[in-house]
Design a protein around this motif. Structure first.
Motif, PDB file in Angstrom:
ATOM      1  N   ARG A 179       0.664  -1.137   0.072  1.00  0.00           N
ATOM      2  CA  ARG A 179      -0.023  -0.054  -0.167  1.00  0.00           C
ATOM      3  C   ARG A 179       0.762   1.223  -0.179  1.00  0.00           C
ATOM      4  N   VAL A 232       0.149   3.821  -2.757  1.00  0.00           N
ATOM      5  CA  VAL A 232      -0.379   5.364  -2.596  1.00  0.00           C
ATOM      6  C   VAL A 232       0.686   6.302  -2.967  1.00  0.00           C
ATOM      7  N   ARG A 279      -2.888  11.153  -3.755  1.00  0.00           N
ATOM      8  CA  ARG A 279      -2.520   9.929  -2.750  1.00  0.00           C
ATOM      9  C   ARG A 279      -3.737   9.810  -1.992  1.00  0.00           C
ATOM     10  N   ARG A 295      -5.276   5.874  -2.329  1.00  0.00           N
ATOM     11  CA  ARG A 295      -5.654   5.055  -1.110  1.00  0.00           C
ATOM     12  C   ARG A 295      -6.891   4.707  -1.145  1.00  0.00           C
ATOM     13  N   GLN A 297      -8.177   0.680  -1.416  1.00  0.00           N
ATOM     14  CA  GLN A 297      -8.978   0.203  -0.390  1.00  0.00           C
ATOM     15  C   GLN A 297     -10.125  -0.432  -0.854  1.00  0.00           C
ATOM     16  N   ASN A 350      -5.113   7.476   8.580  1.00  0.00           N
ATOM     17  CA  ASN A 350      -4.317   5.897   7.791  1.00  0.00           C
ATOM     18  C   ASN A 350      -4.848   4.760   8.581  1.00  0.00           C
ATOM     19  N   THR A 408      -6.366   2.151   6.051  1.00  0.00           N
ATOM     20  CA  THR A 408      -5.547   1.452   5.033  1.00  0.00           C
ATOM     21  C   THR A 408      -4.303   0.834   5.523  1.00  0.00           C
ATOM     22  N   ASP A 409      -3.697   1.291   6.714  1.00  0.00           N
ATOM     23  CA  ASP A 409      -2.373   0.970   6.796  1.00  0.00           C
ATOM     24  C   ASP A 409      -2.419  -0.185   8.060  1.00  0.00           C
TER      25      ASP A 409
END
Length: 416
Positions: A13, A17, A50, A54, A58, A370, A373-374
């Motif tokens: 990711r 991104v 970005r 992202r 996702q 974040n 997603t992270d």
């Protein structure tokens, strides 16, 4: 989408991104039926390039078994070959070929290969360009994610020491309530049951941790402990540092983690135990070092910056005998534990009296932006980078860090 392909997207990711050009993919993904026009419009409304990248990555995880292969095909068609190759290496069985105009290519679904007993090389984004493959062997992606779907996800204990007793000779920590409020709201948003305890003495800190360890965590997936206090450096055999009670007596971090280990809290065995320590690791002030001009970014910090430093206690006499023996005798291999420190062991941690500590403010922002997603370790690296750019009084620096004994990726629950 197949679980193996979801994991590939999650592990890549950061690169996606950073490098993905989402606008060039919209027509192809729409034409191939991966997204509808409404979905494309929603991704476009996410904001910057970005943010759109992202959001696109996702949303891809929800778009069926063909989505991963179609993404690879669109990347090839839009000359984003580097990203296509990056993803392709993790799923070598997916075959990509040019598609004729207006033709939807029905690529085969890729099934994960059965696990073998051969040695595996564990992948991480930082090692992508440094790892080499042994002749005739293919790297396998083997990192899995912790189960994090229980509701509530788990318990979060925040100990916020602000007002210290006069006999402790420790100053009050103005601004810490701001940190506490931010973290209470943040972890409630991440579906944790949050308990806040304020101005605890050493004995009360131990009692609160003991009570947390005696809870039944069998229906939970995770446990979080946050310490906001003064701190110091002490002798240790696993986790450095200690946190002060308002009475001026400290509790070693390694003892704090000990309360939630497999022996003292069986219902947390195999589950992630997270500790966030906003306290000084010692008394040294880091003045940083010179970097090239292109690495210099604007920094924050001013006259209101204070430290949570207490002079270093480096001898073994700084720990009471009972604490040191208890920690050394009962703490097993610290699997599934992560301890995140606001500063490098031995150095001070800076706190703005108006906006709270650098570390907590940044941690809260990174989690907000974040967490959907992270994974946690990736986000803590973001925190490290952002805090390292700050400067107190135009001179002093701060470098957070972690002792990471997690065995899997950890993704928090979000409403996104």
């Amino acid at each position: 989408m197949e679980e193996i392909h979801k994991r590939i997207l999650q592990r890549n990711r950061i690169n996606l991104v950073r490098d993905l050009d989402p606008s060039s993919l919209y027509d192809g993904l729409l034409e191939k039926g991966v997204f509808t026009q409404d979905m494309i419009d929603e991704i476009k409304s996410a904001g910057t390039r970005r943010d759109q990248a992202r959001k696109l990555v996702q949303d891809l995880e929800t778009r069926g078994s063909r989505a991963f292969a179609m993404l690879l095909l669109c990347l090839e068609e839009t000359d984003q070959h580097g990203l296509a190759e990056l993803l392709q290496r993790a799923a070598p069985a997916v075959q990509i070929w040019p598609a004729a105009p207006n033709q939807v290519v029905d690529l085969p679904v890729v099934r994960p290969l059965p696990l073998c007993k051969c040695a595996m090389i564990i992948w991480s984004p930082e090692r992508e360009n440094t790892l080499t493959r042994p002749p005739g062997r293919t790297r396998r992606d083997s990192i899995q994610s912790y189960k994090m779907d229980a509701s509530p996800c788990g318990h979060c204990l925040i100990i916020n020491n602000v007002e210290f007793e006069p006999d402790s000779e420790l100053s009050n920590r103005k601004g810490s309530n701001i940190d506490c409020d931010k973290l209470e709201k943040r972890f409630k948003a991440l579906n944790f049951i949050v308990e806040v305890r304020t101005n605890l003495k050493q004995r009360q800190i131990k009692h609160a941790l003991s009570a947390l360890s005696k809870k039944d965590h069998s229906q939970c997936d995770c446990c979080v402990v946050i310490m906001l206090s003064h701190g110091t450096e002490v002798s240790h055999n696993r986790f450095p540092g200690a946190v002060y009670g308002v009475d001026g007596q400290h509790v070693p971090v390694q003892l704090i983690t000990n309360y939630l280990n497999g022996q003292h809290c069986p219902s947390l065995q195999g589950k992630p135990k997270l500790f966030f320590i906003q306290a000084c690791g010692g008394g040294e002030r880091d003045t940083g070092f010179e970097v090239s001009p292109d690495e210099v970014e604007p920094s924050i910090g001013g006259a209101d910056d204070q430290t949570d430093a207490i002079p270093m206690s480096s001898s073994s006499d700084s720990l009471s005998l009972s604490d040191e023996v208890d920690a050394r005798a009962t703490l097993p291999t610290p699997s599934d534990i992560l301890v995140s420190y606001s500063t490098f062991p031995g150095y001070v941690s800076w706190r703005d009296t108006q906006s709270g500590s650098w570390y907590v403010e940044t941690l809260d922002q990174v989690l907000e932006q974040n967490a959907a997603t992270d994974d946690l370790v990736t986000m803590l690296m973001m925190v490290n980078h952002e805090v390292s750019q700050n400067s107190a009084k135009g001179l002093y620096k701060q470098m957070p860090g972690s002792f990471n004994f997690l065995r899997k990726l950890l993704h928090f629950q979000t409403h996104a």
